[in-house]
Structure formats: structure tokens, C-alpha cells
Design an enzyme around this catalytic site. Structure first.
Site, PDB file in Angstrom:
ATOM      1  N   ALA A 116      36.336  38.620  43.097  1.00 39.49           N
ATOM      2  CA  ALA A 116      35.856  37.279  42.577  1.00 39.49           C
ATOM      3  C   ALA A 116      36.731  36.262  43.174  1.00 39.49           C
ATOM      4  O   ALA A 116      36.986  35.185  42.786  1.00 39.49           O
ATOM      5  CB  ALA A 116      35.937  37.386  41.270  1.00 39.49           C
ATOM      6  N   ASN A 182      40.870  42.112  37.162  1.00 40.75           N
ATOM      7  CA  ASN A 182      40.947  42.794  38.350  1.00 40.75           C
ATOM      8  C   ASN A 182      41.295  42.014  39.556  1.00 40.75           C
ATOM      9  O   ASN A 182      41.951  42.435  40.359  1.00 40.75           O
ATOM     10  CB  ASN A 182      39.807  43.529  38.742  1.00 40.75           C
ATOM     11  CG  ASN A 182      39.259  44.964  37.727  1.00 40.75           C
ATOM     12  OD1 ASN A 182      40.060  45.752  38.016  1.00 40.75           O
ATOM     13  ND2 ASN A 182      38.161  44.876  37.123  1.00 40.75           N
ATOM     14  N   HIS A 212      39.763  30.609  39.481  1.00 39.64           N
ATOM     15  CA  HIS A 212      40.865  31.395  39.886  1.00 39.64           C
ATOM     16  C   HIS A 212      41.570  30.417  40.677  1.00 39.64           C
ATOM     17  O   HIS A 212      41.243  29.917  41.668  1.00 39.64           O
ATOM     18  CB  HIS A 212      40.298  32.793  40.789  1.00 39.64           C
ATOM     19  CG  HIS A 212      39.430  33.573  39.877  1.00 39.64           C
ATOM     20  ND1 HIS A 212      39.577  34.409  39.039  1.00 39.64           N
ATOM     21  CD2 HIS A 212      38.020  33.649  40.117  1.00 39.64           C
ATOM     22  CE1 HIS A 212      38.765  34.926  38.543  1.00 39.64           C
ATOM     23  NE2 HIS A 212      37.488  34.480  39.310  1.00 39.64           N
TER      24      HIS A 212
END
Length: 256
Positions: A116, A182, A212
Site C-alpha cells: 500500500a 504490513n 501513509h
């Protein structure tokens, strides 16, 4: 035609199946036995459901893990010892240093997917010139953190504003939040390692996106990267971009 073995039949695996590139086919799906009849019906018997990847008597061109850290721990070493190519999306499994070494020494080919987050290529390049500090922050909605260890750290039902509820190393984050962190492990493995990568996890009731943020400093200079992605509609814990990372692995396979 390249043939892929999928490990998992959840939201991410479904996204991969729906977007499968031309010249790539699913040959086998490792899933719970309760899913086997549905798999046989959906693919008209052309895909073989398995409870264990080693039950496959052929050689997949790629084994694509789309399940969980537990699946990596359970099957990864055996798959690699067969000499197969294993692509892993649940990179947090490698927070277990013993498992990481077993996978690296097992043979075969191990690929850690970017998942991601973007910028892993730049992070890896910066590592060549001396990284000094890597900080990763994840900001998600309360729904994305439900069912995780976050519920023991913060009341997700009553949170009114964005709050950091965890700060620690990437190793700690990956172990405590196996379905959510992750990306922290991916960043760590591409940069300064599990113990030196600093992680902040945040809940934000005002967002529907998974954001993120990566800040990297070193002898090369520094960079700041922010990616705001949408989760899969079928699973708020899973980023759409992570699923697309798995699709890209299939596309690269088709071009080999």
C-alpha cells in the site's frame, strides 16, 4: 499462459481475480475447505482448491500470498524449498527474525511486494548512501482499526479527533497489528530495519482513506512522501493499492 497459485480467498484475493491480466490464469487457490465448493463452481472446475500448497503436483509460475502473516509463517518456507517463486504481501510476518532467515535461506525466489505504499525504490536507493532516520505514520478511520489491538489502546467508538495511539518500532507494530501494519514492515525491510524504523499509528474519525506518510533522512538528503489511498469496499483493513500491488506482480509475470 502463466499459472498462479493464490494463497487466500478473501478480499484481496478477490480483487486480484477480478483484475487478472491477460495471459495469466489462476491454477490453484489455497483456502479453507469451506470455500472449495464455491471455488469449483465459480471457475467451472478449471481451478483446483487446496488446503495446502504442497498438495499441488505441478509447478506454479508464481505463488501469490494474499492471506495473512500466519499464512506466510505456515506455508512460506515449504513453498520456497520447492524452488517456487513466492510473492508476499503480508510482509509483517518477517518481523519474526527467525522466520525471515528461514525464508531467505529456503531457496526458490522470494519477492516482497510494495503493497500500500509508494517510494520503496527511492528508500532502497537512499539506503545505499547511508540512511540515518526513517519514520512511518499510518492514519486510518476507526472502522479500519476495529478488531485489532487498537481497541485495547483507544476507544474507537468515541474518538472525536485524530489521535496517535501507538508509537514504537516497525517490529512491534507488525507483531501487534498483523492485519494493519504490513506497510510498516515493508518500509523497514526496504530501509533501516525493523528495530530502527519508527512507527506512529493514528486513528482519524474524519477520514475514509488510509494515509501513509514516510519521512526519510540520510547522507543523500531527505524526502517526505504522503499517500492517501482508499481501502477495499469489502474490507476496510485492506488498501486498494495493496491489492493492485499483487495484480502488478501478475502483470510482470505475464511479461516474462
Amino acid at each position: 499462459m502463466k499459472k498462479v497459485m493464490l494463497i487466500g480467498y478473501g478480499a484481496m484475493a478477490q480483487a486480484v481475480i477480478e483484475r487478472l491480466p491477460a495471459n495469466v490464469a489462476i491454477g490453484w487457490i489455497v483456502a479453507r475447505e469451506s470455500h472449495h465448493q464455491a471455488i469449483l463452481a465459480r471457475f467451472h472446475g478449471e481451478v483446483t482448491p487446496l488446503v495446502d500448497p504442497l498438495a499441488c503436483d505441478a509447478t506454479p509460475d508464481l505463488v501469490l500470498e494474499c492471506a495473512s502473516q500466519q499464512a506466510v509463517a505456515q506455508y512460506g518456507e515449504a513453498v520456497l524449498k520447492r524452488g517456487w517463486h513466492l510473492a508476499v504481501i503480508s510482509t509483517g510476518a518477517l518481523a519474526d527474525s527467525e522466520l525471515e532467515q528461514r525464508l531467505l535461506n529456503a531457496g526458490g525466489k522470494l519477492t516482497l511486494l510494495a503493497g500500500a505504499v509508494a517510494g520503496i525504490d527511492g528508500l532502497s536507493a537512499a539506503k545505499e548512501g547511508g540512511l540515518q532516520r526513517v519514520t512511518y505514520q499510518s492514519r486510518k478511520s476507526p472502522a479500519s482499526w476495529r478488531g485489532s489491538y487498537a481497541e485495547q489502546l483507544i476507544d474507537l467508538a468515541t474518538v472525536q479527533e485524530a489521535q496517535i495511539f501507538f508509537e514504537g518500532s516497525a517490529r512491534e507494530a507488525a507483531r501487534l497489528f498483523p492485519a494493519n501494519a504490513n506497510v510498516a514492515a515493508t518500509v523497514a525491510l526496504g530501509g533501516v530495519g525493523m528495530d530502527d524504523t519508527r512507527v506512529q499509528l493514528m486513528v482519524d474519525p474524519a477520514t475514509k482513506r488510509n494515509t501513509h506518510t514516510l519521512h526519510v533522512e540520510g547522507l543523500f538528503g531527505e524526502f517526505h512522501l504522503e499517500l492517501s489511498g482508499l481501502p477495499l469496499a469489502s474490507n476496510p483493513k485492506t488498501s486498494t493499492l495493496a491489492a493492485l500491488s499483487a495484480v502488478r506482480a501478475c502483470r510482470e509475470l505475464a511479461q516474462c
